[in-house]
Design a protein around this motif. Sequence first.
Motif, short mmCIF file in Angstrom:
data_model
loop_
_atom_site.label_atom_id
_atom_site.label_comp_id
_atom_site.label_asym_id
_atom_site.label_seq_id
_atom_site.Cartn_x
_atom_site.Cartn_y
_atom_site.Cartn_z
N ASP A 1 0.85 -1.19 0.00
CA ASP A 1 0.00 0.00 0.00
C ASP A 1 0.88 1.24 0.00
O ASP A 1 2.09 1.17 0.25
CB ASP A 1 -1.02 -0.03 1.15
CG ASP A 1 -0.36 0.05 2.51
OD1 ASP A 1 0.67 0.74 2.63
OD2 ASP A 1 -0.86 -0.58 3.44
N SER A 2 0.27 2.38 -0.30
CA SER A 2 1.07 3.59 -0.50
C SER A 2 1.84 4.01 0.74
O SER A 2 2.97 4.47 0.66
CB SER A 2 0.17 4.74 -0.96
OG SER A 2 -0.44 4.39 -2.17
N ALA B 1 4.34 7.56 -4.22
CA ALA B 1 3.81 6.20 -4.02
C ALA B 1 2.42 6.08 -4.61
O ALA B 1 2.10 5.10 -5.29
CB ALA B 1 3.80 5.85 -2.53
N HIS B 2 1.59 7.07 -4.38
CA HIS B 2 0.25 7.07 -4.96
C HIS B 2 0.32 7.10 -6.49
O HIS B 2 -0.36 6.38 -7.19
CB HIS B 2 -0.54 8.30 -4.51
CG HIS B 2 -1.14 8.14 -3.15
ND1 HIS B 2 -1.93 7.08 -2.80
CD2 HIS B 2 -1.08 8.92 -2.05
CE1 HIS B 2 -2.33 7.21 -1.55
NE2 HIS B 2 -1.81 8.32 -1.06
N GLY C 1 1.70 1.87 -6.29
CA GLY C 1 2.19 0.81 -5.42
C GLY C 1 3.39 0.03 -5.93
O GLY C 1 3.68 -1.03 -5.43
N ALA D 1 7.88 4.15 -8.76
CA ALA D 1 8.03 5.36 -7.93
C ALA D 1 9.44 5.92 -8.09
O ALA D 1 9.63 7.12 -8.26
CB ALA D 1 7.74 5.04 -6.47
N THR E 1 -8.66 6.42 -0.25
CA THR E 1 -7.26 6.39 -0.65
C THR E 1 -6.46 7.44 0.11
O THR E 1 -5.32 7.22 0.49
CB THR E 1 -7.14 6.65 -2.16
OG1 THR E 1 -8.03 5.77 -2.84
CG2 THR E 1 -5.73 6.41 -2.64
#
Length: 367
Positions: free
Chosen positions: A179-180, A202-203, A207, A212, A301
């Motif tokens: 997850d982020s 990250a978003h 993921g 990233a 989110t």
Amino acid sequence: VGLGNVEGQPRVANCLSQALSRGRLAQAYLFTGPEGSGKRRLAAEFAKAVLCREAGPGVVGACGGCASCQAVDGGRHPDVALFQPEKGKTAYPVRQVREEIRRQAYLKPALGGKRFLIVDRAEALTRGAGGQNASADTLLKLLEEPPPDTIIILLASHPARLPDTVRSRCQQLRFDPPDSENLARQLVAEDGLDRDEALFAAHLAGGDLAVARGLLGVRKKDKPDLRAVRETLLEIVRSLPRRPYPELFALASALDAAARGWLALTGALGLLAALYRDASLKALRQEAGGEPGGVGGGVLTFRGGPEQAATDEAAAGSDAGRLRDAALRALAAQENSRRYPARLLLLEVLLIDLETLLSADRLGVPS
Ligand SMILES: [Zn+2]
């Protein structure tokens, strides 16, 4: 204790814990999942649990304190070897597989238990072409007749690049994308980013740690301006209904300029969809008579920061159905961006579309 303490991968950890408690270890594993999902970490934890001196009947998991556990943690356990392509190389040459990996596989475990061979980036094993020897074939021979005390763990972000013959010899375990929050923590710890920037990247990367890093990368002039991407997306979400066309075009152009490269553009459109999705959930909650911020925290989110404020604003100004449609339009644009090179046109059309959608009244008539 089990292996449950490896963050973010309870399913895989549980599967390995069970195999361990039943004493049913496979001789070869293939861990697959995106970069950053914790494959290397879990492989080490698994080795630690198997080799731990305190482990025994009824005790599953590493104690963390014995000499064996500490040696694994310090990367100096004689029975745990991690292999990576040699420095500066993108592939495993046959010689490396034969002289390093195979040779180690046939050594007796130094401390009497098992021997672990962890092959990182296994997709870098080469496939034969034109009668050439390939390193994947050399490894396959080992997988076909593995020495009894050796456990081989292949790690791959792109398992489809491995030959079927190699994959079918391994028990495959799929890792979920991190997850982020988790990914951002890694970017802060390993790349020295500030938290806010890390979380946004990250978003944007959906993921995947490699993506990233690619986005943040020091790739000279092609580097996207993530700060500007973020500001522009937030402005779109906050202010879109009822903006004149010239302002929409200016926003499209700002996003086009900031999200340099295909990766950043698809990431940005995915993020726009996620923002509208959050806004839609919040609007849904309001329509049901709840508090604006009161949607179950885990569903959203974005929690906190300017993203939360922007989605609150969007939720206050529209209804859940239209915001959901807005998310779908952003996803459609993301899909189209893979096919059409006219990025600016794509973004302009998207913003006009969103503007029309969000400013229409509930019967769909533009106000
Ligand atoms: Zn131990």
